[in-house]
Design a protein around this motif. Structure first.
Motif, PDB file in Angstrom:
ATOM      1  N   UNK A  79       0.838  -1.199   0.000  1.00 12.55           N
ATOM      2  CA  UNK A  79       0.000   0.000   0.000  1.00 12.55           C
ATOM      3  C   UNK A  79       0.872   1.247   0.000  1.00 12.55           C
ATOM      4  N   UNK A  80       0.369   2.298  -0.637  1.00 12.10           N
ATOM      5  CA  UNK A  80       1.072   3.590  -0.607  1.00 12.10           C
ATOM      6  C   UNK A  80       0.996   4.234   0.773  1.00 12.10           C
ATOM      7  N   UNK A  81       0.077   3.760   1.620  1.00  5.62           N
ATOM      8  CA  UNK A  81      -0.073   4.311   2.978  1.00  5.62           C
ATOM      9  C   UNK A  81       0.979   3.755   3.942  1.00  5.62           C
ATOM     10  N   UNK A  82       1.719   2.739   3.512  1.00  4.71           N
ATOM     11  CA  UNK A  82       2.686   2.091   4.404  1.00  4.71           C
ATOM     12  C   UNK A  82       3.753   3.091   4.848  1.00  4.71           C
ATOM     13  N   UNK A  83       3.960   3.191   6.153  1.00  6.04           N
ATOM     14  CA  UNK A  83       5.127   3.898   6.694  1.00  6.04           C
ATOM     15  C   UNK A  83       5.484   3.271   8.038  1.00  6.04           C
ATOM     16  N   UNK A  84       6.566   3.737   8.622  1.00  2.19           N
ATOM     17  CA  UNK A  84       7.079   3.067   9.813  1.00  2.19           C
ATOM     18  C   UNK A  84       6.100   3.107  10.977  1.00  2.19           C
ATOM     19  N   UNK A  85       5.445   4.248  11.176  1.00  2.00           N
ATOM     20  CA  UNK A  85       4.501   4.370  12.298  1.00  2.00           C
ATOM     21  C   UNK A  85       3.372   3.359  12.176  1.00  2.00           C
ATOM     22  N   UNK A  86       2.812   3.243  10.959  1.00  2.00           N
ATOM     23  CA  UNK A  86       1.695   2.325  10.751  1.00  2.00           C
ATOM     24  C   UNK A  86       2.126   0.883  11.006  1.00  2.00           C
TER      25      UNK A  86
END
Length: 474
Positions: A79-86
């Protein structure tokens, strides 16, 4: 900070907030609580992949939240929403979820920051295999280390690519199949995985409905039969949840999709709605049902049990007061915001939290992992033995009573358990036992006002004891 990052950060903060709310009711000192909360290992990688004639640099993550039990366990999302916080928040939830349902894993989660719709199957395979090789290099995958699974944007196909890549890089690992779950049956997958989360949701809510004292508080009779149910989302989880409720005698009065909702006080047939959806492209205009153009309004219709099985944060501070359900079962991850949670609790609505209710997937993933390590299909050893024993029992009954058992009865009694029977039975036992543990905390511990806090207390207690027994904090 972008709005995406802000929303992901608030998701992480809400997990931490729920943890702290529950931590006050436990006996552990701050050091142990801080260790339970902490993400143990975070891998952030960037790697090049040739896409067409261009080189693209792909960003990816794998977080191992807790090593109190190994391996770590959790899905991989594209997903493009993936980041470390998530990914950190989702990994933490996996730790607590596994503890609640007594699955001996630490929490993990992975993600690749791509829009998978933009790539061909061949390109997705290249990205997945390269990601797996990065995990192997950094020791972030293996049957006893870290075991991924499907998540948003991935399926059994990607799990096959991961398995094949891991096995080719570890040719002497006899347990290579156990490096990932959610695989096709032919690659060591387990029967019953597809419907596991939806069936777990059904078992969990059914158990909640079995306590007379709790149902009397809600003004409802005991049991599932006759209860009016609304399900939001007709994906894999929502469809199977609706199907199992319908088969148990509940009345499906509402179904909600992204482009609208339908409502019928007399009840809807989920398979007929699915057939209508395939024919027309949506669920609206289903014969005999009332159309609701705004899907959010579908959540606010009259029912006994509301099951959001689609998106995050669909019930929030602006619509929580309009929810008419007496029970809300969180089949999706985080369908209630923390403000909505407080509003519903004050209204006396029983909220069954996602951290317990949608744990059917990881429970059956655990069964798949065990199957891969034992190298034998469930039921293979006992099926014929059971059938032969039942046959002898029927012969004894018939010779003692002088009466013949009918063919239908004989067929029913003689059937030994297949893999899917044992998987469903194990899932049912898990969901029943775990709900009772949570409810015991909810009803007996002073000051605990909701099942979500009780579930977090349950998780913290189990993980804290593990750390104490490991002798990390003398």
């Amino acid at each position: 900070m972008s709005s995406t990052n802000a929303s992901n950060q608030s998701f992480f903060e809400s997990v931490q907030r729920n943890f702290e709310k529950a931590a006050k009711f436990t006996r552990f000192d701050r050091g142990i609580l801080d260790q339970i909360k902490a993400c143990n290992s975070i891998l952030r990688v960037k790697f090049p992949v040739k896409i067409g004639n261009e080189i693209e640099v792909i960003e990816a993550y794998r977080v191992q939240h807790s090593h109190h039990k190994l391996p770590c366990k959790g899905g991989i999302r594209f997903s493009l929403e993936v980041d470390q916080e998530e990914v950190m928040a989702l990994a933490a939830l996996m730790t607590y979820k596994c503890a609640i349902v007594n699955v001996p894993f630490g929490g993990g989660k992975g993600g690749i920051k791509i829009d998978s719709k933009k790539y061909s199957d061949f390109e997705l395979e290249k990205i997945t295999r390269r990601y797996t090789s990065e995990l192997c290099k950094k020791n972030f995958i293996g049957p006893g280390i870290d075991v991924p699974a499907p998540d948003y944007g991935t399926s059994s196909r990607e799990m096959t690519w991961i398995l094949d890549t891991y096995a080719s890089l570890n040719p002497n690992d006899i347990n290579a199949q156990a490096c990932v779950t959610g695989k096709p049956i032919a690659q060591g997958g387990v029967r019953g995985r597809a419907e596991a989360t939806g069936l777990g949701v059904f078992f969990g809510i059914r158990e909640a409905c079995s306590f007379q004292e709790d149902m009397e508080k809600l003004g409802l009779p005991v049991g599932i039969a006759g209860k009016r149910v609304i399900v939001q989302g007709l994906g894999n989880v929502g469809y199977h949840t609706a199907k199992y409720f319908q088969e148990a005698g509940a009345k499906l009065v509402g179904l909600i999709e992204y482009n609208g909702a339908i409502y019928d006080e007399n009840g809807l047939d989920v398979d007929a709605v699915q057939a209508h959806r395939q024919k027309t492209g949506g669920i609206l205009n289903f014969p005999g049902a009332i159309n609701i153009a705004d899907p959010a309004e579908g959540l606010e219709q009259s029912c006994d049990i509301l099951i959001p099985a689609a998106l995050e944060s669909v019930i929030h501070k602006d619509n929580a007061n309009r929810i008419q359900a007496k029970m809300v079962g969180e089949a999706a991850n985080g369908p209630l915001t923390s403000e909505a949670d407080e509003i519903l609790n004050k209204k006396g609505i029983l909220v069954i939290p996602d951290i317990y209710l949608n744990a059917g997937g990881v429970t059956v993933s655990y069964f798949e992992w065990l199957k891969n390590l034992s190298h034998v299909r469930y039921g293979r050893l006992e099926k014929r033995f059971s059938e032969n024993m039942y046959h002898e029992l029927i012969d004894i009954i018939e010779s003692t009573t002088g009466k013949k058992v009918s063919e239908l009865e004989r067929k029913t009694i003689l059937r030994g358990p297949d893999e899917i029977d044992l998987v469903h039975s194990g899932l049912e036992d898990t969901m029943i036992g775990s709900y009772r543990e949570i409810r015991d905390i909810y009803t007996s511990q002073e000051g605990v006002k909701d099942l979500r806090t009780a579930a977090f207390i349950c998780a913290i207690n189990k993980i804290g004891v593990s750390y104490e027994q490991l002798g990390i904090f003398p």
